[in-house]
Design a protein around this motif. Structure first.
Motif, PDB file in Angstrom:
ATOM      1  N   HIS A   7       0.845  -1.192   0.000  1.00 42.20           N
ATOM      2  CA  HIS A   7       0.000   0.000   0.000  1.00 42.20           C
ATOM      3  C   HIS A   7       0.886   1.250   0.000  1.00 42.20           C
ATOM      4  O   HIS A   7       1.129   1.865   1.023  1.00 42.20           O
ATOM      5  CB  HIS A   7      -0.902  -0.057   1.236  1.00 42.20           C
ATOM      6  N   ALA A   8       1.380   1.586  -1.154  1.00 43.12           N
ATOM      7  CA  ALA A   8       2.365   2.661  -1.229  1.00 43.12           C
ATOM      8  C   ALA A   8       1.714   4.022  -1.394  1.00 43.12           C
ATOM      9  O   ALA A   8       0.573   4.133  -1.799  1.00 43.12           O
ATOM     10  CB  ALA A   8       3.297   2.394  -2.397  1.00 43.12           C
ATOM     11  N   VAL A   9       2.471   5.040  -1.084  1.00 39.18           N
ATOM     12  CA  VAL A   9       2.023   6.420  -1.238  1.00 39.18           C
ATOM     13  C   VAL A   9       2.770   7.031  -2.421  1.00 39.18           C
ATOM     14  O   VAL A   9       3.980   6.939  -2.494  1.00 39.18           O
ATOM     15  CB  VAL A   9       2.349   7.221   0.041  1.00 39.18           C
ATOM     16  N   PRO A  10       2.074   7.661  -3.354  1.00 41.61           N
ATOM     17  CA  PRO A  10       2.790   8.285  -4.468  1.00 41.61           C
ATOM     18  C   PRO A  10       3.347   9.635  -4.060  1.00 41.61           C
ATOM     19  O   PRO A  10       2.942  10.202  -3.054  1.00 41.61           O
ATOM     20  CB  PRO A  10       1.706   8.461  -5.522  1.00 41.61           C
ATOM     21  N   GLN A  11       4.242  10.132  -4.870  1.00 37.79           N
ATOM     22  CA  GLN A  11       4.760  11.484  -4.658  1.00 37.79           C
ATOM     23  C   GLN A  11       3.992  12.391  -5.596  1.00 37.79           C
ATOM     24  O   GLN A  11       4.088  12.286  -6.801  1.00 37.79           O
ATOM     25  CB  GLN A  11       6.243  11.531  -4.992  1.00 37.79           C
ATOM     26  N   SER A  12       3.219  13.298  -5.016  1.00 37.08           N
ATOM     27  CA  SER A  12       2.383  14.137  -5.852  1.00 37.08           C
ATOM     28  C   SER A  12       3.193  15.290  -6.415  1.00 37.08           C
ATOM     29  O   SER A  12       4.159  15.736  -5.830  1.00 37.08           O
ATOM     30  CB  SER A  12       1.225  14.690  -5.037  1.00 37.08           C
ATOM     31  N   VAL A  13       2.785  15.803  -7.561  1.00 38.57           N
ATOM     32  CA  VAL A  13       3.431  16.997  -8.094  1.00 38.57           C
ATOM     33  C   VAL A  13       2.561  18.226  -7.842  1.00 38.57           C
ATOM     34  O   VAL A  13       2.846  19.299  -8.339  1.00 38.57           O
ATOM     35  CB  VAL A  13       3.758  16.879  -9.594  1.00 38.57           C
ATOM     36  N   GLY A  14       1.521  18.073  -7.048  1.00 38.56           N
ATOM     37  CA  GLY A  14       0.800  19.246  -6.579  1.00 38.56           C
ATOM     38  C   GLY A  14      -0.523  19.504  -7.259  1.00 38.56           C
ATOM     39  O   GLY A  14      -0.688  19.308  -8.444  1.00 38.56           O
TER      40      GLY A  14
END
Lengths: 395, 168
Positions: free
Chosen positions: B19-26
């Motif tokens: 259950h990973a968390v993505p890195q958002s670009v905003g």
């Protein structure tokens, strides 16, 4: 829901300042010495044992634009360049589990066609440069990372082509054949165990403020991909000399169509340690004394932990403030503070522990989000209290 | 039974790891303006006479003399916490105040703030700005950060109000 929103995709958001010298850079070592070409990677230390750098410009190769072009420098000398030509995680972006079937059905066929075209074009292009069809070699011969690759001899350089059906097309150019056919760095291939241990330990930096921090840990930005676990694994393992990338681990774990649904990342962690000829201890909670021993030996620790945006802000903001005010302290881990920690209902996330400060009772950790997220600080009670898995590789 | 329990525990571990968390670009205010709201409001730029109010803002219908009020028309994460409302007060062409309202009842990630929304807001401001410069008996805390004075106070049982005003 997403991690603190201040990251960048690995290459696509960077301005194209120059064009990659294709095909010379794939077949001529002399190109690797050219000042203009080397400048494309930014400033590189002549003394650092190893540095990883992204190329600052566009790279169009064999009719396709590379997603990322990354180099390894060893004591200032360019030793390898890896081109990620197609990666399913980057193409699909982050897809929540609930959407994976719909996305696979609607966009899957388009990606499959693109994969086939890219894999074919890249293999043909390399064969043309080499004047041969390439030689099949088992790069990793067992476990979740089991992978055959094609080796090409192009001019005075060597190329390793990796394809993973419907997931990944990438190739790595090296100066030597052993670097192409082995997943391990020269140090890890040939040095005695004691020499390897000394090399690892030499990267521990003891700062005057009591910080013990590992220097030179590479950061591979996960981008808008469900890749925190595999990006962290790549950061760890590259630092320890296993020349596999985030995308290799993602493909091996079965992170398909942008989703971690039904992926098996744990098997990949174990396979990576095996391929790196390392032992891998695991605990179901971060244990500071084990982590301290690992850091003292020059080895980072991977932590899986509960994550919340609210709490992450605190750690990011504190890291920024600590740069200006070294006397600044994190909130005490009292009952009130603990109520703000992420819980079992929060998101899961992976971080790399890269140091500690015993006097301040802080763990120093790095995120796969970019340089701005290097060496953040957290009280060790919080790291212990919010973690649910930790990996401690050792020789 | 032991085997079943062990298998169940193992499956939970695998599920957790997957259950990973993505890195958002905003997105929201950050996506529109390029910096987090607290950085925008703490800088000197927004307070200057005639300065552009960056981002999509919607003017309120009522206007009293030289006083105009605006509401931010996109979502904003402020101090790492989703804001229920962000408003601006402009007087004679100069912004005089940004007000951020946090509402525990409207937060999706409510469990992470079970320790009290106010405590969390104050802890996060402190992490960025340092210890408060002033605290009132009523619990109001004021911080100095860059070009702004930031004041946090409770409002009812479940709301927290944070004001940004120009530092003198």
């Amino acid at each position: 829901m997403a991690c603190a929103a201040h990251g960048q995709l690995q290459l696509s958001l960077r301005p194209a300042t120059r064009t990659f010298p294709i095909p010379d850079a794939l077949k001529s070592a002399a190109t690797w010495e050219a000042a203009d070409f080397v400048a494309g990677w930014g400033a590189v230390s002549a003394t650092a044992p190893e540095e990883h750098r992204n190329y600052s410009g566009k790279c169009l190769v064999f009719g396709h634009e590379a997603y990322s072009v990354r180099a390894v420098f060893e004591r200032g000398k360019l030793t390898a360049i890896t081109f990620v030509m197609l990666d399913s995680g980057a193409w699909f972006g982050f897809v929540p589990d609930a959407d994976v079937k719909r996305v696979a059905a609607t966009k899957g066929p388009q990606f499959t066609a693109l994969y086939q075209q890219t894999a074919t074009d890249v293999e043909r292009g390399l064969a043309s440069l080499a004047g041969s069809a390439g030689r099949k070699v088992p790069l990793v011969d067992k476990g979740a990372l089991k992978q055959d690759v094609l080796i090409f001899h192009t001019g005075d350089l060597w190329v390793r082509l990796t394809t993973r059906e419907n997931q990944l097309v990438k190739f790595t150019v090296t100066r030597t054949e052993p670097d192409a056919v082995s997943p391990l760095s020269a140090l890890r291939r040939s040095a005695k165990k004691d020499d390897q241990a000394r090399a690892f330990a030499s990267r521990v930096n003891n700062a005057p403020n009591g910080d013990r921090v590992l220097d030179g840990v590479p950061i591979f930005t996960q981008g808008d991909r469900a890749y925190c676990g595999v990006a962290t694994l790549a950061m760890e393992m590259q630092f320890l000399g296993l020349r596999l990338d985030t995308e290799d681990y993602a493909a091996a774990a079965g992170i398909k169509f942008g989703s971690t649904y039904h992926s098996d990342i744990r098997a990949v962690f174990e396979a990576a340690a095996d391929a790196a000829k390392l032992k891998l201890a695991r605990t179901t909670q971060f244990e500071f004394e084990k982590a301290r021993a690992a850091i003292d030996a020059g080895i980072p620790v991977i932590v899986f932990r509960r994550w919340s945006q609210e709490r992450d802000f605190l750690h990011g903001a504190f890291a920024e403030r600590f740069q200006k005010d070294p006397a600044a302290t994190l909130p005490k881990a009292d009952l009130n503070d603990r109520k703000s920690w992420p819980t079992k209902d929060s998101f899961s996330h992976s971080s790399l522990v890269t140091g500690y400060n015993l006097a301040r009772r802080e763990v120093i950790y790095t995120e796969s989000w970019g340089e701005h997220a290097r060496n953040r600080r957290m009280r060790l009670e919080e790291m212990e209290g919010t973690s649910y898995m930790a990996y401690y590789p050792h020789l | 039974m032991k085997t079943i329990r062990a298998a169940f525990a193992a499956s939970l571990l695998l599920a957790n790891l997957a259950h990973a968390v993505p890195q958002s670009v905003g997105n929201g205010f950050l996506g529109a303006v390029g910096i987090p709201f607290e950085k925008f409001a703490a800088a000197a730029g927004p307070w200057a006479q005639g300065a552009e109010l960056k981002g999509p803002w919607k003017a309120r219908a009522e206007k009293k003399g030289d006083v105009e009020n605006f509401d931010l028309a996109v979502d904003a994460i402020v101090f790492g916490i989703p804001a229920a409302q962000v408003s601006a007060e402009r007087v004679s062409g100069a912004v005089r105040r940004f007000t951020v309202r946090f509402d525990e009842a409207k937060m999706k990630n409510i469990k992470s703030s079970a320790g009290g929304l106010y405590a969390q807001v104050v802890a996060n401001i402190t992490a960025l700005a340092g210890e408060p410069k002033a605290s009132s008996p009523g619990g109001e805390k004021s911080f100095r950060y860059e070009s702004s004075l930031i004041t946090a106070r409770k409002s009812g049982a479940k709301e927290v109000i944070v004001d940004f005003t120009p530092a003198k």
